[in-house]
Write an enzyme that holds these catalytic residues in place. Structure first.
Site, PDB file in Angstrom:
ATOM      1  N   CYS A  84      17.176 -11.551   7.338  1.00 37.67           N
ATOM      2  CA  CYS A  84      16.352 -12.716   7.026  1.00 37.67           C
ATOM      3  C   CYS A  84      15.548 -13.063   8.277  1.00 37.67           C
ATOM      4  O   CYS A  84      16.058 -12.975   9.397  1.00 37.67           O
ATOM      5  CB  CYS A  84      17.237 -13.892   6.626  1.00 37.67           C
ATOM      6  SG  CYS A  84      16.282 -15.307   6.075  1.00 37.67           S
ATOM      7  N   ASN A 101      16.189 -21.741   1.336  1.00 37.67           N
ATOM      8  CA  ASN A 101      15.277 -22.143   2.415  1.00 37.67           C
ATOM      9  C   ASN A 101      14.144 -21.148   2.640  1.00 37.67           C
ATOM     10  O   ASN A 101      13.399 -21.252   3.605  1.00 37.67           O
ATOM     11  CB  ASN A 101      16.057 -22.375   3.723  1.00 37.67           C
ATOM     12  CG  ASN A 101      16.767 -21.118   4.200  1.00 37.67           C
ATOM     13  OD1 ASN A 101      16.739 -20.075   3.555  1.00 37.67           O
ATOM     14  ND2 ASN A 101      17.418 -21.213   5.346  1.00 37.67           N
ATOM     15  N   PHE A 161      10.490 -19.559   2.072  1.00 32.39           N
ATOM     16  CA  PHE A 161       9.229 -20.226   1.743  1.00 32.39           C
ATOM     17  C   PHE A 161       8.027 -19.379   2.147  1.00 32.39           C
ATOM     18  O   PHE A 161       8.141 -18.442   2.933  1.00 32.39           O
ATOM     19  CB  PHE A 161       9.145 -21.592   2.438  1.00 32.39           C
ATOM     20  CG  PHE A 161       9.158 -21.531   3.950  1.00 32.39           C
ATOM     21  CD1 PHE A 161       8.025 -21.164   4.671  1.00 32.39           C
ATOM     22  CD2 PHE A 161      10.303 -21.850   4.664  1.00 32.39           C
ATOM     23  CE1 PHE A 161       8.043 -21.104   6.058  1.00 32.39           C
ATOM     24  CE2 PHE A 161      10.335 -21.801   6.052  1.00 32.39           C
ATOM     25  CZ  PHE A 161       9.199 -21.420   6.755  1.00 32.39           C
ATOM     26  N   PRO A 180      10.429 -22.230  12.695  1.00 28.95           N
ATOM     27  CA  PRO A 180       9.886 -23.180  11.717  1.00 28.95           C
ATOM     28  C   PRO A 180      10.665 -24.486  11.690  1.00 28.95           C
ATOM     29  O   PRO A 180      11.867 -24.507  11.949  1.00 28.95           O
ATOM     30  CB  PRO A 180      10.057 -22.428  10.398  1.00 28.95           C
ATOM     31  CG  PRO A 180      11.291 -21.596  10.619  1.00 28.95           C
ATOM     32  CD  PRO A 180      11.297 -21.221  12.075  1.00 28.95           C
ATOM     33  N   HIS A 194      16.423 -20.382  15.434  1.00 27.80           N
ATOM     34  CA  HIS A 194      15.618 -19.784  14.350  1.00 27.80           C
ATOM     35  C   HIS A 194      14.931 -20.848  13.507  1.00 27.80           C
ATOM     36  O   HIS A 194      14.235 -20.538  12.552  1.00 27.80           O
ATOM     37  CB  HIS A 194      16.487 -18.886  13.466  1.00 27.80           C
ATOM     38  CG  HIS A 194      17.272 -19.589  12.396  1.00 27.80           C
ATOM     39  ND1 HIS A 194      18.068 -20.682  12.650  1.00 27.80           N
ATOM     40  CD2 HIS A 194      17.382 -19.351  11.060  1.00 27.80           C
ATOM     41  CE1 HIS A 194      18.645 -21.077  11.525  1.00 27.80           C
ATOM     42  NE2 HIS A 194      18.242 -20.300  10.544  1.00 27.80           N
ATOM     43  N   GLY A 231      17.598 -26.297  11.898  1.00 26.72           N
ATOM     44  CA  GLY A 231      19.032 -26.406  11.660  1.00 26.72           C
ATOM     45  C   GLY A 231      19.367 -27.599  10.783  1.00 26.72           C
ATOM     46  O   GLY A 231      18.781 -28.675  10.918  1.00 26.72           O
TER      47      GLY A 231
END
Length: 408
Positions: free
Chosen positions: A82, A171, A173, A313, A337, A340
């Site tokens: 991912c 999550n 997108f 992001p 990443h 959170g």
């Protein structure tokens, strides 16, 4: 480099945990989970925790676990590979239409997303009849997949070709963003989809069986591992590497389809290769740190070696950042990443009202219904605080704000 900003969590009977979490909340359960990982005997030097750290399944999301002689499949997780991809276009904000609903609809039509289940019905998140470009892309992965399936036949009947170039749920997108100069970017987030989930789930269970067979007691059964030199270790490393390649290709195929959809909506010719970043944040790889070759598992963490570009992001109503790694050795060249979570999906649905979600996503062309409240901005840590906590890990190159967001 700026002053070091990590704090140290000392672990009895294990390695320390270095935490870049000043100014951001950390759940006690996440600390407990990090402690258990740090107690594994093959952890190299220390575990690094990123500012977006929160409880995960198996291992903490936002953790970097370096190991020698073993790999923990659940520390990678089931969303193998991912990650994020971003491409800067030559379009400017004034080139976009005033109403962005048409662009959002075009993106939703171009990329299968979400999930529907039902007898004899095709999942709307997969291809019914994959386009020729998807079939051609799958051909670059098919031979290696065949070798994996020959050893592990249970992985054959999985969503592989039909999920290549698709978004998924949760999550994941696709966004249209504007940077600090009002230039238009396309940014997306997805992984290895159904086939990666099947590979992760299968090998996590296999590792647990091996632990029971060898009577190995663990602080948490989700920390089941494969020792290097065993067949299962080699098979997992091969399969996880393939799934990571699938994930990167999945993002490239989606990006191509999104840009093609934009070209059908915007009459002005534009380029979209000006700048592109494609980075994993759930993966394992071999790297050299502190002069030694180790396996580095990043679960919800991005490689931030000196000069390496990455993407961090925020939530669907917050800013996102294109960053350049500073190569901090103490974090094993890593950064967060994303923002959170501060609320579980269940808690977000209970605690955040639809009116709050609509207010927090004002100015973004996106879903404003109850079905996405688990992804609402309030469910996440403030991205500005997360960035401040890792000032010695990355430098911000571009600040993006989404104007369109497509959720699965």
């Amino acid at each position: 480099m700026t002053e070091t900003t990590y704090e140290v969590l000392n672990v009895e009977g294990g390695r320390p945990v270095k935490m870049w979490t000043r100014g951001v909340p950390v759940e006690d359960m996440a600390r407990a989970q990090l402690t258990k990982a740090a107690q594994m005997p093959f952890v190299f030097k220390h575990v690094a925790a990123m500012p977006d750290v929160h409880v995960g399944i198996g291992a903490t999301v936002g953790s970097v676990i370096p190991t020698k002689g073993a790999v923990i499949p659940a520390a990678v997780g089931v969303d193998i590979g991912c990650g994020m991809m971003a491409a800067r276009t030559t379009l400017m904000a004034h080139d976009l239409p005033d109403n962005l609903e048409g662009i959002r609809s075009a993106i939703e039509a171009a990329v299968p997303h979400g999930r529907s289940v039902g007898r004899s019905k095709r999942d709307r998140g997969s291809w019914g009849d994959p386009p020729a470009a998807i079939v051609d892309a799958w051909a670059t992965l098919a031979e290696r997949f065949g070798r994996i399936v020959a050893k592990h036949p249970r992985l054959k009947n999985t969503n592989n070709l039909t999920h290549l170039g698709t978004l998924g749920t949760g999550n994941h997108f696709i966004e249209l963003c504007l940077d600090q100069d009002a230039q238009v970017w396309v940014m997306l987030h997805s992984g290895s989809r159904g086939v990666g989930n099947a590979i992760g789930t299968y090998f996590i269970e296999l590792a647990k069986k091996d632990m029971r067979k060898w009577f190995i007691n663990l602080p948490d059964e989700d920390l089941a591992y494969f020792p290097e030199g065993t067949d299962h270790f080699d098979d997992y490393v091969e399969a996880v590497g393939w799934a990571q390649d699938f994930a990167a290709l999945n993002r490239r195929m989606m990006m191509a389809n999104v840009i093609a959809a934009l070209r059908r909506q915007i009459a002005k010719p534009f380029e979209a290769e000006a700048e592109a970043v494609n980075c994993h944040h759930n993966y394992v790889t071999r790297e050299n740190h502190f002069g030694e070759n180790v396996l580095v598992t990043r679960k919800g963490a991005v490689r931030a070696a000196k000069g390496t570009m990455g993407i961090i992001p925020g939530s669907m109503g917050a800013k996102s950042f294109i960053v350049r790694g500073l190569g901090n050795p103490e974090s094993f060249d890593s950064c967060s990443h994303g923002a959170g979570r501060v609320m579980s999906r269940t808690a977000a649905k209970k605690l955040v009202t639809l009116d709050e979600h609509i207010a927090d996503t004002a100015g973004v062309e996106c879903r404003k219904d109850e079905g996405v409240i688990d992804e609402t901005p309030k469910a996440y840590k403030p991205i500005e605080a997360v960035m401040a906590a890792q000032a010695d890990l990355v430098e911000i190159v571009h600040t993006l704000k989404q104007v369109v967001c497509v959720k699965g």
